[in-house]
Design a protein around this motif. Structure first.
Motif, short mmCIF file in Angstrom:
data_model
loop_
_atom_site.label_atom_id
_atom_site.label_comp_id
_atom_site.label_asym_id
_atom_site.label_seq_id
_atom_site.Cartn_x
_atom_site.Cartn_y
_atom_site.Cartn_z
N LYS A 85 9.14 -31.31 14.18
CA LYS A 85 9.92 -32.35 14.83
C LYS A 85 11.21 -32.48 14.05
N ARG A 89 10.04 -32.14 22.07
CA ARG A 89 10.10 -31.71 20.66
C ARG A 89 10.21 -32.89 19.71
N ASP A 90 11.06 -33.84 20.03
CA ASP A 90 11.28 -34.99 19.15
C ASP A 90 10.62 -36.26 19.70
N THR A 139 0.84 -32.99 17.89
CA THR A 139 1.25 -33.63 19.14
C THR A 139 0.62 -32.91 20.32
N TYR A 145 12.86 -31.28 8.99
CA TYR A 145 11.78 -31.18 9.96
C TYR A 145 10.51 -31.84 9.43
#
Length: 90
Positions: free
Chosen positions: A7, A28-29, A22, A17
């Motif tokens: 992330k 992604r974030d 997840t 990062y």
């Protein structure tokens, strides 16, 4: 499917990062289940550059989580071996 991936955080052109667990449908974030480490590509010393909570990494792999390609290469470069049963020190 549960994924272990990076992330992105940090400033423009200075990424930092976090290694997170997840759902692969999240961005992604976006949301994540658990933060299990970090990766800072701008630090030269290996000990401060990458950090994993190995016990949580083992737990999530045992639960069926898949590592992204980049996280897999980071785990291998940090002298951990990965097999189907989990992660262990070399």
């Amino acid at each position: 499917m549960i994924k272990i991936r990076l992330k992105r955080g940090g400033c423009k052109k200075r990424p930092f990062y976090r290694v997170v667990v997840t759902d692969n449908r999240n961005s992604r974030d976006g949301r994540f289940i658990e933060n299990i480490g970090f990766f800072n590509p701008f630090i030269s010393s290996q000990s401060e550059r990458i950090h994993f909570n190995v016990s949580r990494l083992r737990y999530w792999i045992s639960q069926g989580a898949q590592l992204s390609d980049r996280v897999l290469s980071l785990v291998k470069s940090n002298n951990f071996l990965v097999n189907s049963q989990g992660v262990y020190n070399k």
